[in-house]
Design a protein around this motif. Structure first.
Motif: not given
Length: 675
Positions: A372-375, A377
């Motif tokens: 999963r790609d977690r940008a 915040t």
């Protein structure tokens, strides 16, 4: 390696002064009285003690001299070679060796004469052996006169050497005389080296210190070097050569491109080539100095090419600098420090210690737990602020968020002003004082600058102070005076107002005027306030009058403030004592203060106790006879030291051996008969 502090070395006295010091100390520290009537063992020990004490004093003095001077095999090679250049290694070692040999000979003399004193059969023979021992020891010290004088000269010169640490971060300045080395050192350090417009102003090594990247650096200014063979160089030049050979440092080679130093650029380049072997394993910078007199682009083509070729062949950087205009000074300092710092870091990384340390460290690398790609915040407030900054920068130079972007023409948001910026805007250090009230954490920011920030219910004391109270009071007094004048004019004041009220009002007005005058006098008085402890005590009449002026009833106070004689004591009801009369007498006799009766209450009953009538040291003694016996015992216990004043061996007083009346006759009275 040991780094010596030569300034703490003790002075070396001349031979004559050293002998006086030793013999005087022997006379002061050993017994001085001996008689032929003493036992022979006591006489022998008396003189053996003097010989041994003298030998120990000489050994202690010579050992301190030998220990203070550095050993050439134990100190840093830089200091060893410097001592060899300045004082000659052979002479230095020979002088210290003579001191050590003299110490051993004195110890041997002491052993021999103590062995002879053990067999002395009379006071005269023992005394002569003692004189011979001390005389031979002093002769040995006299023979060391030249060595002691030489060591004192060496000590004085060593004390003038700079406190140079051979192992710390060092910048070394070298080149021909009068090329600007000392001027550069004065610019970058706190040293004050003498600068003159002639050659060889600097005749020894000078050390200055500076700070860079929160580290302490030392800068060494060396004397100028001339371009001739090594064996022809004098002592002044050899100091610079020694520093170049032994110090791990960054070398700054200065070239005077204006040729005002008296040497051409060709000669300065030739000197660089001749001392180039000394630059091995060192960081090197070539500095073209005095560009304010002759710009680098205006010098001869062949000279410029030779300098550039010199820098390229050595693989070093070429920097242009001027001490007069300070152009390029900070750039040279930064480049030299960075280069040396990087070299020291590389040397440590190449060592074995770093490898062993790295092998004990574990670097944890994160691993992805899923695909999963977690940008990142970003808070909404930050996004809005960035958008506003971008809009302000696109809108032109009218926004307060814009600053000059420099050569690129781009605008950036204005950074928040720090306390340092405010300090320089408002006078600098020592003038600006930070107002910490702006950092208070209060419910309302409007409260921060209040003079009294303690808040309760949204207000403080200052909120209840009426600023116009003096003006309002003046209006009320004016109105009251006007009403009183009208009443007196209409004759209504006498009939409508009671006499007591009128008197009270007049007293209030008078008292108000007095208070005003006292306050004005107190404020206008330019004198120091008298402390309460030093103020005169208030008398009873004054105190009562003051209380009556404040409206306090003082009838009871006046009744209790009666004075009584010293010998009288009051009973429990405030009257006279049961045993004493009106005049403080008991059975017709006057009573003492110590005979007064103290009345106490214990469990509702009354008990009577008499005060102490004796001195503290007499308490517990029955009568006068016991007190005298106790004093006698006390005096007998106070025996002074040395009651009979008997003289010992250390008593230096020489009195008569026999009393005078047993030796002298009565010749003054006309007779020769002995008494």
């Amino acid at each position: 390696m040991v780094v010596y502090n030569f300034k703490k070395m003790a002075s070396v006295p001349p031979a004559e002064d050293l002998i006086d010091i030793i013999l005087t100390r022997t006379q002061r520290k050993t017994p001085t009285v001996i008689h032929p009537g003493y036992k022979i063992s006591r006489i022998r020990s008396f003189y053996m003690r003097k010989v041994k004490f003298t030998q120990e004093t000489i050994s202690e003095r010579l050992g301190a001299i030998i220990g203070d001077f550095p050993r050439l095999d134990d100190i840093h090679p830089f200091y060893a070679d410097l001592l060899n250049i300045l004082y000659d290694r052979d002479h230095y070692k020979l002088a210290l060796g003579q001191m050590n040999m003299a110490k051993k000979l004195v110890e041997a003399l002491s052993r021999d004469y103590v062995r002879l004193l053990k067999y002395g059969d009379s006071l005269y023979r023992c005394k002569q052996l003692k004189r011979a021992a001390l005389g031979r020891m002093c002769t040995l010290l006299k023979r060391q006169k030249a060595s002691l004088s030489y060591l004192e000269e060496v000590r004085r010169h060593l004390a003038r050497l700079p406190a140079l640490d051979p192992n710390t971060r060092t910048l070394l300045l070298t080149g021909f005389p009068n090329v600007g080395k000392s001027s550069f050192m004065n610019k970058v350090t706190r040293a004050e080296v003498d600068v003159q417009p002639y050659a060889f102003t600097t005749k020894s090594l000078y050390v200055g210190h500076m700070d860079y990247r929160y580290l302490r650096w030392q800068v060494v200014d060396t004397p100028g070097i001339l371009d001739h063979p090594l064996e022809e160089r004098n002592t002044i030049e050899m100091q610079a050569v020694t520093a170049l050979a032994h110090l791990q440092c960054c070398v700054l080679y200065f070239i005077d491109i204006s040729e005002q130093c008296g040497y051409t650029i060709k000669e300065q380049v030739s000197l660089f080539e001749s001392i180039k072997p000394l630059f091995a394993n060192k960081q090197l910078l070539v500095i073209a100095n005095k560009t304010d007199v002759a710009p680098f682009a205006d010098i001869k083509e062949e000279d410029r090419v030779s300098i550039e070729k010199l820098a390229d062949s050595a693989g070093v950087e070429l920097h242009l600098m001027s001490n007069e205009t300070e152009e390029g000074v900070q750039e040279v300092k930064t480049a030299a420090c960075d280069k040396l710092l990087q070299a020291r870091v590389d040397a440590r990384m190449a060592g074995k210690k770093v490898g062993g340390l790295v092998s004990r460290l574990t670097v944890a690398m994160p691993k992805a737990r899923d695909g999963r790609d977690r940008a990142p915040t970003i808070p909404a407030s930050v996004v809005a602020k960035r958008a506003a900054a971008a809009a302000a920068s696109a809108g032109g130079a009218g926004s307060s968020m814009d600053v000059d972007g420099g050569e690129g023409g781009r605008s950036q948001p204005t950074a928040r002003k720090t306390e340092k910026d405010l300090m320089w805007e408002n006078g600098g250090p020592g003038v600006y004082s930070c107002d910490y009230r702006k950092y208070y954490d209060l419910k309302d920011d409007a409260w921060k600058m209040d003079r009294i920030p303690e808040i309760m219910d949204g207000k403080n004391v200052a909120d209840y102070v009426d600023q116009d109270i003096d003006a309002k009071l003046a209006l009320l007094e004016q109105e009251e005076d006007q009403l009183q004048a009208e009443a007196e004019a209409n004759k209504e004041y006498e009939s409508d107002v009671d006499e007591d009220e009128r008197a009270l009002a007049q007293a209030i007005r008078d008292r108000s005027k007095v208070i005003k005058k006292e306050s004005r006098a107190r404020k206008s008085r330019n004198a120091m306030q008298v402390p309460r402890t030093n103020r005169p005590a208030l008398k009873m009449d004054e105190a009562v009058a003051h209380l009556e002026g404040l409206g306090v009833h003082t009838e009871g106070i006046r009744g209790r403030a009666t004075t009584r004689k010293r010998g009288r004591s009051l009973g429990p009801a405030g009257g006279e004592d049961e045993e004493g009369g009106a005049d403080g007498q008991v059975d017709g006799k006057k009573t003492k203060r110590s005979d007064s009766v103290v009345v106490t209450r214990t469990g509702g009953s009354r008990s009577r106790s008499r005060g102490p009538t004796q001195a503290p040291r007499d308490i517990g003694l029955k009568d006068e006879s016991q007190r005298k016996a106790a004093e006698k015992i006390m005096r007998s216990g106070r025996k002074e030291r040395n009651r009979f004043a008997r003289a010992g061996e250390a008593d230096r007083k020489e009195g008569p051996k026999l009393v005078k009346h047993l030796l002298a006759g009565k010749m003054g009275l006309g007779t020769r008969r002995s008494r």
